[in-house]
Scaffold this motif. Structure first.
Motif, mmCIF file in Angstrom:
data_model
loop_
_atom_site.group_PDB
_atom_site.id
_atom_site.type_symbol
_atom_site.label_atom_id
_atom_site.label_comp_id
_atom_site.label_asym_id
_atom_site.label_seq_id
_atom_site.Cartn_x
_atom_site.Cartn_y
_atom_site.Cartn_z
ATOM 1 N N ILE A 83 5.954 3.912 37.120
ATOM 2 C CA ILE A 83 5.751 4.344 35.732
ATOM 3 C C ILE A 83 4.647 5.407 35.644
ATOM 4 O O ILE A 83 4.399 6.012 34.605
ATOM 5 C CB ILE A 83 5.399 3.110 34.849
ATOM 6 N N LEU A 84 3.981 5.647 36.777
ATOM 7 C CA LEU A 84 2.776 6.488 36.747
ATOM 8 C C LEU A 84 3.053 7.952 36.431
ATOM 9 O O LEU A 84 2.144 8.672 36.029
ATOM 10 C CB LEU A 84 2.027 6.399 38.084
ATOM 11 N N ASP A 85 4.294 8.379 36.611
ATOM 12 C CA ASP A 85 4.597 9.773 36.276
ATOM 13 C C ASP A 85 4.373 10.042 34.790
ATOM 14 O O ASP A 85 4.195 11.189 34.388
ATOM 15 C CB ASP A 85 6.035 10.125 36.674
ATOM 16 N N LEU A 86 4.364 8.992 33.967
ATOM 17 C CA LEU A 86 4.157 9.173 32.522
ATOM 18 C C LEU A 86 2.671 9.270 32.159
ATOM 19 O O LEU A 86 2.321 9.648 31.054
ATOM 20 C CB LEU A 86 4.777 8.009 31.744
ATOM 21 N N ALA A 87 1.806 8.896 33.104
ATOM 22 C CA ALA A 87 0.370 8.826 32.784
ATOM 23 C C ALA A 87 -0.327 10.165 33.050
ATOM 24 O O ALA A 87 -0.046 10.829 34.044
ATOM 25 C CB ALA A 87 -0.280 7.723 33.612
ATOM 26 N N LYS A 123 0.298 0.439 48.672
ATOM 27 C CA LYS A 123 0.660 -0.909 49.118
ATOM 28 C C LYS A 123 1.552 -1.643 48.136
ATOM 29 O O LYS A 123 2.394 -2.429 48.512
ATOM 30 C CB LYS A 123 -0.608 -1.730 49.336
ATOM 31 N N SER A 124 1.350 -1.368 46.849
ATOM 32 C CA SER A 124 2.135 -2.102 45.859
ATOM 33 C C SER A 124 3.452 -1.393 45.546
ATOM 34 O O SER A 124 4.125 -1.723 44.589
ATOM 35 C CB SER A 124 1.322 -2.289 44.585
ATOM 36 N N PHE A 125 3.802 -0.407 46.354
ATOM 37 C CA PHE A 125 4.980 0.385 46.072
ATOM 38 C C PHE A 125 6.293 -0.364 46.273
ATOM 39 O O PHE A 125 7.253 -0.140 45.560
ATOM 40 C CB PHE A 125 5.027 1.594 47.003
ATOM 41 N N ALA A 172 -3.637 10.146 33.302
ATOM 42 C CA ALA A 172 -4.750 9.734 34.172
ATOM 43 C C ALA A 172 -4.535 8.300 34.626
ATOM 44 O O ALA A 172 -3.872 7.513 33.948
ATOM 45 C CB ALA A 172 -6.073 9.837 33.412
ATOM 46 N N LEU A 173 -5.083 7.993 35.778
ATOM 47 C CA LEU A 173 -5.011 6.635 36.317
ATOM 48 C C LEU A 173 -6.426 6.137 36.588
ATOM 49 O O LEU A 173 -7.231 6.831 37.207
ATOM 50 C CB LEU A 173 -4.221 6.631 37.630
ATOM 51 N N ILE A 174 -6.692 4.924 36.092
ATOM 52 C CA ILE A 174 -7.944 4.242 36.425
ATOM 53 C C ILE A 174 -7.585 3.094 37.356
ATOM 54 O O ILE A 174 -6.692 2.297 37.049
ATOM 55 C CB ILE A 174 -8.621 3.690 35.153
ATOM 56 N N ALA A 221 -3.949 9.819 43.519
ATOM 57 C CA ALA A 221 -4.122 8.435 43.973
ATOM 58 C C ALA A 221 -2.988 8.036 44.906
ATOM 59 O O ALA A 221 -3.190 7.357 45.908
ATOM 60 C CB ALA A 221 -4.185 7.503 42.774
ATOM 61 N N MET A 222 -1.794 8.486 44.577
ATOM 62 C CA MET A 222 -0.657 8.159 45.446
ATOM 63 C C MET A 222 -0.789 8.874 46.780
ATOM 64 O O MET A 222 -0.570 8.285 47.832
ATOM 65 C CB MET A 222 0.652 8.569 44.769
ATOM 66 N N GLU A 223 -1.166 10.155 46.718
ATOM 67 C CA GLU A 223 -1.293 10.918 47.958
ATOM 68 C C GLU A 223 -2.382 10.347 48.862
ATOM 69 O O GLU A 223 -2.275 10.369 50.075
ATOM 70 C CB GLU A 223 -1.584 12.398 47.634
ATOM 71 N N ASP A 224 -3.440 9.829 48.239
ATOM 72 C CA ASP A 224 -4.529 9.239 49.019
ATOM 73 C C ASP A 224 -4.166 7.856 49.562
ATOM 74 O O ASP A 224 -4.951 7.240 50.267
ATOM 75 C CB ASP A 224 -5.794 9.100 48.144
#
Ligand SMILES: Nc1ncnc2c1ncn2[C@@H]1O[C@H](COP(=O)(O)OP(=O)(O)OP(=O)(O)O)[C@@H](O)[C@H]1O
Ligand SMILES: [Mg+2]
Length: 242
Positions: free
Chosen positions: A182-186, A214-216, A188-190, A206-209
């Motif tokens: 769902i992160l493509d809609l955000a 792990k939760s993917f 920013a991510l905290i 965050a994904m690239e890092d």
């Protein structure tokens, strides 16, 4: 706008913060982190359900909240009663039924729920209703605590469509999810860990890092649901090969 300035919260076995951050209308912020990391605590502080041990929370925005436990949203005999209560708070009873129907459809439900008890609905239906009731308060900023949890594919798609349309209408959204799809809609991510913000930035970074990789595995199963049923092993293989 909601501003947290050096906010801390001390519990017996848990220390939160210090957190300083501003949340604005029109911004969509995702919050992730392990169980017990402090995600719900952050929303409770933003909504002022919790009082900080130190620091300040300043808000010029109207905030509404779909809590992690959907039952916390309900207290009246029928779904229509719930909408009547929420909508009367903001618009003095005009067209309650029509507005309730519009909101139910917006979250992927329909008018057949109006006569039912909110407590009698299924877990997924309660989540969607809780979002609709939060929207009925006409918020500037809406807080969604694990609203995706337990939703089927149809509910997942309804949630995505809703977040996209809320973004277009300029409402601020702060949502907690364990599902990175769902992160493509955000915007920013905290990421929280042990009550501290360990990442605050672009979700793609965050994904690239590898911060949330792990939760993917299980979230990816959602994306892959359009294809024939896959074993968990196959899903993990595909995720790892990406
Ligand atoms: N009412 C409470 N009284 C005492 N401790 C609490 C209370 N609510 C939460 N906690 C503690 O605060 C910590 C953070 O809880 P929080 O609910 O914010 O976690 P979370 O990140 O939302 O986790 P989850 O993903 O499981 O929902 C936990 O260790 C929890 O035990
Ligand atoms: Mg929580």
């Amino acid at each position: 706008m909601i501003s947290l300035d050096c906010v801390t919260l001390e519990r017996r076995h848990f220390s939160f913060g210090p957190v300083s951050r501003t949340f604005k209308e029109g911004e969509c912020v995702a919050i992730m982190g392990e169980n017990g990391a402090g995600k719900t605590t952050l929303l409770d502080l933003i909504s002022r359900l919790e009082t900080p041990s130190s620091g300040t929370v300043d808000s010029s925005s109207k905030v509404s909240y779909a809590p992690q436990e959907s039952d916390d949203s309900f207290f009246l005999p029928t779904v229509l009663d719930e909408f009547s209560y929420s909508l009367r708070c903001v618009r003095r009873g005009l067209g309650v039924r029509e507005e309730a129907e519009r909101l139910l459809v917006a979250v992927g439900l329909d008018s057949s729920y109006l006569s039912q008890s909110p407590f009698s609905l299924s877990g997924g239906e309660k989540r969607l209703l809780s979002i609709a009731l939060a929207l009925a308060m006409s918020p500037d900023i809406i807080l969604l605590d694990e609203s995706l949890s337990g939703l089927d594919w149809k509910g997942y798609r309804a949630f995505r469509a809703l977040v996209s349309s809320l973004k277009n209408s300029g409402i601020g959204i702060i949502f907690i999810s364990h599902d990175p799809s769902i992160l493509d809609l955000a915007d920013a991510l905290i990421v929280l860990k042990d009550g501290k913000i360990v990442f605050d930035g672009n979700p793609v970074t965050a994904m690239e890092d590898g911060l949330i990789k792990k939760s993917f595995a299980y979230s990816k199963s959602m994306e892959l649901l359009g294809t024939p049923v896959l074993s968990l092993k196959e899903i993990i293989r595909r995720v790892e090969n990406e």
